[in-house]
Write a protein that holds these residues in place. Structure first.
Motif, PDB file in Angstrom:
ATOM      1  N   LYS A 103       0.900  -1.310  -0.061  1.00 18.03           N
ATOM      2  CA  LYS A 103      -0.106  -0.046   0.003  1.00 18.03           C
ATOM      3  C   LYS A 103       0.909   1.111   0.030  1.00 18.03           C
ATOM      4  O   LYS A 103       0.699   2.230   0.746  1.00 18.03           O
ATOM      5  N   ILE A 104       1.949   1.313  -0.772  1.00 16.66           N
ATOM      6  CA  ILE A 104       3.001   2.387  -0.990  1.00 16.66           C
ATOM      7  C   ILE A 104       2.091   3.569  -1.853  1.00 16.66           C
ATOM      8  O   ILE A 104       1.611   3.127  -3.095  1.00 16.66           O
ATOM      9  N   PRO A 105       2.000   4.650  -1.418  1.00 15.25           N
ATOM     10  CA  PRO A 105       1.452   5.561  -2.239  1.00 15.25           C
ATOM     11  C   PRO A 105       2.137   6.146  -3.349  1.00 15.25           C
ATOM     12  O   PRO A 105       3.396   6.639  -3.214  1.00 15.25           O
ATOM     13  N   VAL A 106       1.826   5.627  -4.752  1.00 20.50           N
ATOM     14  CA  VAL A 106       2.362   6.132  -5.794  1.00 20.50           C
ATOM     15  C   VAL A 106       1.875   7.330  -6.453  1.00 20.50           C
ATOM     16  O   VAL A 106       0.572   7.511  -6.717  1.00 20.50           O
ATOM     17  N   ARG A 107       2.631   8.415  -6.543  1.00 17.08           N
ATOM     18  CA  ARG A 107       2.203   9.810  -7.099  1.00 17.08           C
ATOM     19  C   ARG A 107       2.068   9.858  -8.485  1.00 17.08           C
ATOM     20  O   ARG A 107       0.811  10.207  -9.136  1.00 17.08           O
ATOM     21  N   ASP A 108       3.092   9.290  -9.332  1.00 18.91           N
ATOM     22  CA  ASP A 108       2.784   9.151 -10.802  1.00 18.91           C
ATOM     23  C   ASP A 108       3.826   8.353 -11.315  1.00 18.91           C
ATOM     24  O   ASP A 108       4.798   7.995 -10.552  1.00 18.91           O
ATOM     25  N   THR A 109       3.551   7.940 -12.839  1.00 19.50           N
ATOM     26  CA  THR A 109       4.712   7.215 -13.397  1.00 19.50           C
ATOM     27  C   THR A 109       4.967   7.574 -14.620  1.00 19.50           C
ATOM     28  O   THR A 109       4.059   7.942 -15.493  1.00 19.50           O
ATOM     29  N   GLU A 110       6.217   7.667 -14.965  1.00 20.70           N
ATOM     30  CA  GLU A 110       6.482   8.263 -16.425  1.00 20.70           C
ATOM     31  C   GLU A 110       7.131   7.239 -17.193  1.00 20.70           C
ATOM     32  O   GLU A 110       7.840   6.541 -16.649  1.00 20.70           O
ATOM     33  N   TYR A 111       6.571   7.011 -18.279  1.00 22.45           N
ATOM     34  CA  TYR A 111       7.056   6.387 -19.283  1.00 22.45           C
ATOM     35  C   TYR A 111       7.817   6.729 -20.623  1.00 22.45           C
ATOM     36  O   TYR A 111       7.256   7.442 -21.206  1.00 22.45           O
ATOM     37  N   THR A 112       9.159   6.339 -20.472  1.00 25.59           N
ATOM     38  CA  THR A 112       9.905   6.746 -21.478  1.00 25.59           C
ATOM     39  C   THR A 112      10.631   5.600 -21.937  1.00 25.59           C
ATOM     40  O   THR A 112      10.114   4.455 -22.008  1.00 25.59           O
ATOM     41  N   GLU A 113      12.025   5.583 -22.363  1.00 19.10           N
ATOM     42  CA  GLU A 113      12.921   4.469 -22.508  1.00 19.10           C
ATOM     43  C   GLU A 113      12.757   3.601 -21.422  1.00 19.10           C
ATOM     44  O   GLU A 113      13.036   2.454 -21.452  1.00 19.10           O
ATOM     45  N   ARG A 114      12.821   4.359 -20.045  1.00 16.18           N
ATOM     46  CA  ARG A 114      12.722   3.635 -18.977  1.00 16.18           C
ATOM     47  C   ARG A 114      11.589   4.181 -18.155  1.00 16.18           C
ATOM     48  O   ARG A 114      10.910   5.205 -18.618  1.00 16.18           O
ATOM     49  N   VAL A 115      11.085   3.573 -17.175  1.00 19.06           N
ATOM     50  CA  VAL A 115      10.107   4.034 -16.523  1.00 19.06           C
ATOM     51  C   VAL A 115      10.519   4.498 -15.061  1.00 19.06           C
ATOM     52  O   VAL A 115      11.399   3.955 -14.372  1.00 19.06           O
ATOM     53  N   VAL A 116       9.962   5.743 -14.765  1.00 25.31           N
ATOM     54  CA  VAL A 116      10.157   6.278 -13.423  1.00 25.31           C
ATOM     55  C   VAL A 116       9.074   6.304 -12.812  1.00 25.31           C
ATOM     56  O   VAL A 116       7.953   6.809 -13.156  1.00 25.31           O
ATOM     57  N   ILE A 117       9.073   5.541 -11.586  1.00 20.36           N
ATOM     58  CA  ILE A 117       7.849   5.786 -10.569  1.00 20.36           C
ATOM     59  C   ILE A 117       8.239   6.721  -9.400  1.00 20.36           C
ATOM     60  O   ILE A 117       9.243   6.355  -8.870  1.00 20.36           O
ATOM     61  N   ARG A 118       7.351   7.459  -9.269  1.00 24.28           N
ATOM     62  CA  ARG A 118       7.406   8.467  -8.071  1.00 24.28           C
ATOM     63  C   ARG A 118       6.527   8.159  -6.864  1.00 24.28           C
ATOM     64  O   ARG A 118       5.129   7.880  -7.341  1.00 24.28           O
ATOM     65  N   ALA A 119       7.288   7.842  -5.751  1.00 23.03           N
ATOM     66  CA  ALA A 119       6.289   7.195  -4.637  1.00 23.03           C
ATOM     67  C   ALA A 119       6.757   7.964  -3.495  1.00 23.03           C
ATOM     68  O   ALA A 119       7.700   8.713  -3.408  1.00 23.03           O
ATOM     69  N   VAL A 120       5.804   7.944  -2.262  1.00 26.14           N
ATOM     70  CA  VAL A 120       6.186   8.433  -1.267  1.00 26.14           C
ATOM     71  C   VAL A 120       6.253   7.061  -0.296  1.00 26.14           C
ATOM     72  O   VAL A 120       5.257   6.193  -0.197  1.00 26.14           O
ATOM     73  N   ILE A 121       7.358   6.868   0.384  1.00 25.44           N
ATOM     74  CA  ILE A 121       7.745   5.705   1.248  1.00 25.44           C
ATOM     75  C   ILE A 121       7.329   5.974   2.569  1.00 25.44           C
ATOM     76  O   ILE A 121       8.001   6.693   3.309  1.00 25.44           O
ATOM     77  N   PRO A 122       6.476   5.108   3.403  1.00 22.83           N
ATOM     78  CA  PRO A 122       6.288   5.311   4.811  1.00 22.83           C
ATOM     79  C   PRO A 122       7.779   4.972   5.487  1.00 22.83           C
ATOM     80  O   PRO A 122       8.632   4.093   5.089  1.00 22.83           O
ATOM     81  N   LEU A 123       8.264   5.909   6.457  1.00 21.10           N
ATOM     82  CA  LEU A 123       9.687   5.868   6.905  1.00 21.10           C
ATOM     83  C   LEU A 123       9.888   4.463   7.627  1.00 21.10           C
ATOM     84  O   LEU A 123      11.079   3.727   7.471  1.00 21.10           O
ATOM     85  N   GLU A 124       8.645   3.829   8.190  1.00 19.62           N
ATOM     86  CA  GLU A 124       9.221   2.475   8.771  1.00 19.62           C
ATOM     87  C   GLU A 124       9.102   1.168   7.867  1.00 19.62           C
ATOM     88  O   GLU A 124       9.473   0.260   8.165  1.00 19.62           O
ATOM     89  N   GLN A 125       8.733   1.614   6.718  1.00 21.87           N
ATOM     90  CA  GLN A 125       9.053   0.683   5.302  1.00 21.87           C
ATOM     91  C   GLN A 125      10.299   0.741   4.581  1.00 21.87           C
ATOM     92  O   GLN A 125      10.652   0.030   3.573  1.00 21.87           O
ATOM     93  N   LYS A 126      10.924   1.711   4.892  1.00 25.11           N
ATOM     94  CA  LYS A 126      11.973   2.344   3.982  1.00 25.11           C
ATOM     95  C   LYS A 126      12.989   1.342   3.679  1.00 25.11           C
ATOM     96  O   LYS A 126      13.206   1.162   2.449  1.00 25.11           O
ATOM     97  N   GLU A 127      13.718   0.784   4.794  1.00 25.03           N
ATOM     98  CA  GLU A 127      14.858  -0.167   4.284  1.00 25.03           C
ATOM     99  C   GLU A 127      14.315  -1.592   3.840  1.00 25.03           C
ATOM    100  O   GLU A 127      14.866  -1.967   2.752  1.00 25.03           O
ATOM    101  N   GLU A 128      13.183  -1.889   4.210  1.00 28.02           N
ATOM    102  CA  GLU A 128      12.420  -3.432   3.758  1.00 28.02           C
ATOM    103  C   GLU A 128      12.139  -3.043   2.322  1.00 28.02           C
ATOM    104  O   GLU A 128      12.237  -4.169   1.338  1.00 28.02           O
ATOM    105  N   PHE A 129      11.626  -1.932   2.142  1.00 28.71           N
ATOM    106  CA  PHE A 129      10.947  -1.623   0.478  1.00 28.71           C
ATOM    107  C   PHE A 129      12.149  -1.704  -0.438  1.00 28.71           C
ATOM    108  O   PHE A 129      12.070  -2.084  -1.516  1.00 28.71           O
ATOM    109  N   ALA A 130      13.090  -0.845  -0.035  1.00 27.76           N
ATOM    110  CA  ALA A 130      14.228  -0.858  -0.742  1.00 27.76           C
ATOM    111  C   ALA A 130      14.942  -2.000  -1.146  1.00 27.76           C
ATOM    112  O   ALA A 130      15.223  -2.473  -2.299  1.00 27.76           O
ATOM    113  N   LYS A 131      15.197  -2.989  -0.184  1.00 27.76           N
ATOM    114  CA  LYS A 131      15.617  -4.111  -0.375  1.00 27.76           C
ATOM    115  C   LYS A 131      14.757  -5.085  -1.142  1.00 27.76           C
ATOM    116  O   LYS A 131      15.185  -5.865  -2.195  1.00 27.76           O
TER     117      LYS A 131
END
Length: 218
Positions: free
Chosen positions: A159-187
């Motif tokens: 349930k990570i809030p995704v603000r927007d997604t940009e589709y070009t040669e690569r995909v850029v996903i802009r999200a806001v990560i709850p601090l308590e999930q930061k390390e686990e989500f990155a991994k």
């Protein structure tokens, strides 16, 4: 409520209670400073200038650093403090409330006043928009199209809030990560994309779900 989240009024509101013909009108407003709270209380008193009493309470700060309350002529301890106690018990921050009373001719007694003012605050909060603000950090995830599905799965699963997604040669996903999930989500992203996704961390920000939509307070 964890230290990484707190409840606050997002939009003001009002509620009304009738007790033995006395009319209690609660007005609730989000405030960020003592000056804002004082201005709000003054405005309500001006609006209801002909009322018997305009009792008030407010709390400011992540840890309720500043609290004030006023009985405005009611017997000591029967209005302002019970009103403040509701805000503190509900753990609502950066919020002011004024309860306006029009006397109905029948004395309520000490206990009756306490209950009436607390009931009024609860009615006012029910008429306002109270949200839970969470602490997060902005994140740009750059990935190839092979990793897109996995990242979308991970954000939906957590349930990570995704603000927007940009589709070009690569995909850029802009999200806001709850601090308590930061390390686990990155991994999880790194493992799920075999290290091909690039994670670029941005500023810390508060966010909340409001009417089904994620609002970020940067």
């Amino acid at each position: 409520m964890s230290s990484l989240s707190y409840k606050t009024a997002y939009e003001g509101g009002s509620g009304e209670v009738i007790e033995k013909k006395s009319r209690f009108i609660a007005s609730v407003q989000p405030v960020e400073s003592e000056e804002e709270a004082a201005a709000f209380i003054s405005a309500v008193k001006k609006k209801y200038w002909d009322a018997s009493h305009n009792c008030s309470a407010f709390t400011i700060g992540r840890n309720h650093e500043l609290t004030r309350c006023s009985d405005d002529g009611e017997p000591s301890g029967t209005a302002g403090r019970p009103m403040l106690d509701v805000l503190l018990k509900e753990d609502i921050h950066n919020t002011a409330v004024v309860v306006t009373r029009y006397f109905g001719g029948t004395l309520l007694g000490t206990g009756g006043l306490v209950r009436a003012y607390q009931k009024s605050v609860q009615a006012g909060l029910a008429g306002a928009v109270v949200i839970e603000k969470k602490q997060g950090q902005m994140l740009n995830i750059q990935t190839d199209y092979n990793g897109l599905g996995k990242i979308q799965y991970l954000t939906a699963q957590r349930k990570i809030p995704v603000r927007d997604t940009e589709y070009t040669e690569r995909v850029v996903i802009r999200a806001v990560i709850p601090l308590e999930q930061k390390e686990e989500f990155a991994k999880a992203v790194t493992e799920g994309t075999c290290g091909t996704a690039e994670l670029i961390w941005g500023e810390k920000a508060e966010f909340a779900e409001i009417a089904g939509e994620i609002r970020v307070f940067e």
